[in-house]
Write an enzyme that holds these catalytic residues in place. Sequence first.
Site, PDB file in Angstrom:
ATOM      1  N   TYR A  66       0.868  -1.175   0.000  1.00 18.79           N
ATOM      2  CA  TYR A  66       0.000   0.000   0.000  1.00 18.79           C
ATOM      3  C   TYR A  66       0.907   1.229   0.000  1.00 18.79           C
ATOM      4  CZ  TYR A  66      -3.690  -3.229   1.505  1.00 18.79           C
ATOM      5  OH  TYR A  66      -4.582  -4.269   1.598  1.00 18.79           O
ATOM      6  N   PHE A 215     -12.993  -5.405   1.888  1.00 18.73           N
ATOM      7  CA  PHE A 215     -14.093  -4.626   1.314  1.00 18.73           C
ATOM      8  C   PHE A 215     -15.392  -4.840   2.112  1.00 18.73           C
ATOM      9  CE2 PHE A 215     -12.047  -4.990  -3.214  1.00 18.73           C
ATOM     10  CZ  PHE A 215     -11.127  -4.024  -2.886  1.00 18.73           C
ATOM     11  N   PRO A 216     -15.353  -4.731   3.445  1.00 19.49           N
ATOM     12  CA  PRO A 216     -16.583  -4.938   4.225  1.00 19.49           C
ATOM     13  C   PRO A 216     -17.656  -3.892   3.919  1.00 19.49           C
ATOM     14  CG  PRO A 216     -14.861  -3.971   5.603  1.00 19.49           C
ATOM     15  CD  PRO A 216     -14.206  -4.363   4.306  1.00 19.49           C
ATOM     16  N   LEU A 217     -17.190  -2.734   3.392  1.00 20.13           N
ATOM     17  CA  LEU A 217     -18.143  -1.668   3.033  1.00 20.13           C
ATOM     18  C   LEU A 217     -18.247  -1.527   1.517  1.00 20.13           C
ATOM     19  CD1 LEU A 217     -17.039   0.981   5.699  1.00 20.13           C
ATOM     20  CD2 LEU A 217     -19.053  -0.514   5.759  1.00 20.13           C
ATOM     21  N   GLY A 218     -17.719  -2.506   0.796  1.00 21.15           N
ATOM     22  CA  GLY A 218     -17.783  -2.452  -0.661  1.00 21.15           C
ATOM     23  C   GLY A 218     -16.494  -2.005  -1.312  1.00 21.15           C
ATOM     24  N   GLY A 219     -15.525  -1.541  -0.516  1.00 16.96           N
ATOM     25  CA  GLY A 219     -14.204  -1.183  -1.051  1.00 16.96           C
ATOM     26  C   GLY A 219     -14.259   0.035  -1.958  1.00 16.96           C
ATOM     27  N   THR A 221     -15.972   0.612  -4.439  1.00 15.76           N
ATOM     28  CA  THR A 221     -17.341   0.968  -4.812  1.00 15.76           C
ATOM     29  C   THR A 221     -18.217   0.783  -3.579  1.00 15.76           C
ATOM     30  OG1 THR A 221     -16.865  -0.014  -6.969  1.00 15.76           O
ATOM     31  CG2 THR A 221     -19.156   0.543  -6.528  1.00 15.76           C
ATOM     32  N   PRO A 222     -18.168   1.770  -2.645  1.00 13.31           N
ATOM     33  CA  PRO A 222     -18.897   1.586  -1.384  1.00 13.31           C
ATOM     34  C   PRO A 222     -20.362   1.170  -1.593  1.00 13.31           C
ATOM     35  CG  PRO A 222     -17.480   3.494  -1.233  1.00 13.31           C
ATOM     36  CD  PRO A 222     -17.405   3.022  -2.667  1.00 13.31           C
TER      37      PRO A 222
HETATM   38  N1  LIG Z   1      -6.557  -9.113   1.075  1.00 13.15           N
HETATM   39  C1  LIG Z   1      -6.894  -8.315   0.099  1.00 13.15           C
HETATM   40  O1  LIG Z   1      -6.790  -8.649  -1.064  1.00 13.15           O
HETATM   41  C2  LIG Z   1      -7.449  -6.955   0.414  1.00 13.15           C
HETATM   42  C3  LIG Z   1      -8.044  -6.210  -0.622  1.00 13.15           C
HETATM   43  C4  LIG Z   1      -8.560  -4.973  -0.299  1.00 13.15           C
HETATM   44  C5  LIG Z   1      -8.515  -4.487   0.996  1.00 13.15           C
HETATM   45  N2  LIG Z   1      -7.919  -5.238   1.982  1.00 13.15           N
HETATM   46  C6  LIG Z   1      -7.908  -4.763   3.383  1.00 13.15           C
HETATM   47  O2  LIG Z   1      -9.235  -4.550   3.781  1.00 13.15           O
HETATM   48  C7  LIG Z   1      -9.369  -3.248   4.381  1.00 13.15           C
HETATM   49  C8  LIG Z   1     -10.748  -2.722   4.121  1.00 13.15           C
HETATM   50  O3  LIG Z   1     -10.958  -2.556   2.753  1.00 13.15           O
HETATM   51  P1  LIG Z   1     -11.154  -1.156   2.031  1.00 13.15           P
HETATM   52  O4  LIG Z   1     -10.693  -0.041   2.878  1.00 13.15           O
HETATM   53  O5  LIG Z   1     -10.572  -1.272   0.681  1.00 13.15           O
HETATM   54  O6  LIG Z   1     -12.710  -1.102   1.794  1.00 13.15           O
HETATM   55  P2  LIG Z   1     -13.963  -0.854   2.757  1.00 13.15           P
HETATM   56  O7  LIG Z   1     -13.574  -0.890   4.191  1.00 13.15           O
HETATM   57  O8  LIG Z   1     -15.029  -1.770   2.267  1.00 13.15           O
HETATM   58  O9  LIG Z   1     -14.411   0.601   2.317  1.00 13.15           O
HETATM   59  C9  LIG Z   1     -13.575   1.694   2.329  1.00 13.15           C
HETATM   60  C10 LIG Z   1     -14.290   2.794   1.560  1.00 13.15           C
HETATM   61  O10 LIG Z   1     -15.481   3.160   2.254  1.00 13.15           O
HETATM   62  C11 LIG Z   1     -15.407   4.523   2.658  1.00 13.15           C
HETATM   63  N3  LIG Z   1     -15.940   4.584   4.013  1.00 13.15           N
HETATM   64  C12 LIG Z   1     -15.421   4.027   5.145  1.00 13.15           C
HETATM   65  N4  LIG Z   1     -16.225   4.263   6.196  1.00 13.15           N
HETATM   66  C13 LIG Z   1     -17.263   4.981   5.726  1.00 13.15           C
HETATM   67  C14 LIG Z   1     -18.420   5.547   6.331  1.00 13.15           C
HETATM   68  N5  LIG Z   1     -18.650   5.387   7.629  1.00 13.15           N
HETATM   69  N6  LIG Z   1     -19.289   6.237   5.550  1.00 13.15           N
HETATM   70  C15 LIG Z   1     -19.059   6.392   4.224  1.00 13.15           C
HETATM   71  N7  LIG Z   1     -17.976   5.889   3.587  1.00 13.15           N
HETATM   72  C16 LIG Z   1     -17.087   5.195   4.340  1.00 13.15           C
HETATM   73  C17 LIG Z   1     -13.955   4.914   2.582  1.00 13.15           C
HETATM   74  O11 LIG Z   1     -13.806   6.271   2.256  1.00 13.15           O
HETATM   75  P3  LIG Z   1     -13.280   7.365   3.321  1.00 13.15           P
HETATM   76  O12 LIG Z   1     -11.796   7.207   3.390  1.00 13.15           O
HETATM   77  O13 LIG Z   1     -13.735   8.648   2.740  1.00 13.15           O
HETATM   78  O14 LIG Z   1     -13.947   7.057   4.631  1.00 13.15           O
HETATM   79  C18 LIG Z   1     -13.468   4.035   1.432  1.00 13.15           C
HETATM   80  O15 LIG Z   1     -13.783   4.640   0.197  1.00 13.15           O
HETATM   81  C19 LIG Z   1      -8.255  -2.437   3.739  1.00 13.15           C
HETATM   82  O16 LIG Z   1      -7.890  -1.347   4.528  1.00 13.15           O
HETATM   83  C20 LIG Z   1      -7.158  -3.459   3.594  1.00 13.15           C
HETATM   84  O17 LIG Z   1      -6.419  -3.498   4.802  1.00 13.15           O
HETATM   85  C21 LIG Z   1      -7.416  -6.458   1.696  1.00 13.15           C
END
Ligand SMILES: NC(=O)c1ccc[n+]([C@@H]2O[C@H](COP(=O)([O-])OP(=O)(O)OC[C@H]3O[C@@H](n4cnc5c(N)ncnc54)[C@H](OP(=O)(O)O)[C@@H]3O)[C@@H](O)[C@H]2O)c1
Length: 306
Positions: A66, A215-219, A221-222
């Site tokens: 990252y 991507f618990p929040l959709g990653g 594409t929220p």
């Molecule tokens: N193993 C793998 O292949 C893999 C792949 C992807 C990710 N990951 C891990 O999984 C973690 C979580 O995934 P992710 O961060 O990609 O996706 P996520 O947690 O599903 O969603 C993050 C997105 O949601 C927005 N968001 C977060 N909280 C919000 C809220 N309360 N209201 C509105 N929007 C909100 C964030 O924007 P803002 O910054 O504006 O809040 C960001 O755009 C990553 O940090 C990473 O450590 C692992």
Amino acid sequence: MINQAELGGTFQLPGTSLGVNRMGYGAMQLAGPQVWGPPHDVAAAIAVLREAVAAGVNHIDTSDFYGPHVTNQIIKRALHPYPDDLVIVTKVGARRGEDKSWLHALSRQHLIDSVHDNLRNLGLDWLDVVNLRVGGITEPSEGSIEEPLTVLAELKRQGLIRHIGVSNVTPKQLAEAQRITEIVCVQNFYNVAQRNDDGFVDDLARHGIAYVPFFPLGGFTPLQSSVLDAAAASLGATPMQVALAWLLQRSPNITLIPGTSSIEHLRENLNAAKLQLPSLVIGNLDAIGGGRGPGMASTLHARPDQ
Ligand SMILES: NC(=O)c1ccc[n+]([C@@H]2O[C@H](COP(=O)([O-])OP(=O)(O)OC[C@H]3O[C@@H](n4cnc5c(N)ncnc54)[C@H](OP(=O)(O)O)[C@@H]3O)[C@@H](O)[C@H]2O)c1
């Protein structure tokens, strides 16, 4: 003093002394746009990490790819020397191309270099948990993972890694991995709308292995869903809080790493652990996911800005 129950209670990683509060934090959003380079506001990124830990988060998910390197360097700047109970989980198996692409990095040398990059940039002598990340961007692809996992098992024997997990894998690949070394967690793509791993989650729960949805929040594409919106309105919560609460209630082995670069979103997400979803609401939400219910096509829509 933080009440652990307020972060969803704790989950003990199997065969380890590591207990993590089920509401954790994913650090990927702390790098710059497209997970590349530094963020616009490094101080804000540091503040998010410090606030998470101050609120009781003791599970941070990261990777040295990252940024690359940037996210780990920010974690070190914000939190080193680390609290004793903080579990930093990192992952290896990928690298970034000059064009910001995501490439596999599964050769022996890549894996060794990645572990050393993580150690150096996080400022650690050993890594608590390292996930071997295989497969495509969001989906696993069948095939042996013996070679790369054997390298990680070797690094574990050398004391550079304490525990091993796998990411973006199938149940068959997990079974192969378990013949090589103990696996403490699986990190795959899963959320209220992405339910391919329903059976896998339940199997892992039976074996006491953590399931950590990425991507618990959709990653990128929220999530957006009228069912989520309706549930949130009925509970006085936000749709993202409902999505996180649904995961916490889905199975006791699910631990969360929602990602955000915003302190407001961080607070909102942590507070989701206090939200109890009534069974009627859970029934409605279950209809969103994976085409299992009639609502899928009509209730999920892309964000207008995606
Ligand atoms: N193993 C793998 O292949 C893999 C792949 C992807 C990710 N990951 C891990 O999984 C973690 C979580 O995934 P992710 O961060 O990609 O996706 P996520 O947690 O599903 O969603 C993050 C997105 O949601 C927005 N968001 C977060 N909280 C919000 C809220 N309360 N209201 C509105 N929007 C909100 C964030 O924007 P803002 O910054 O504006 O809040 C960001 O755009 C990553 O940090 C990473 O450590 C692992």
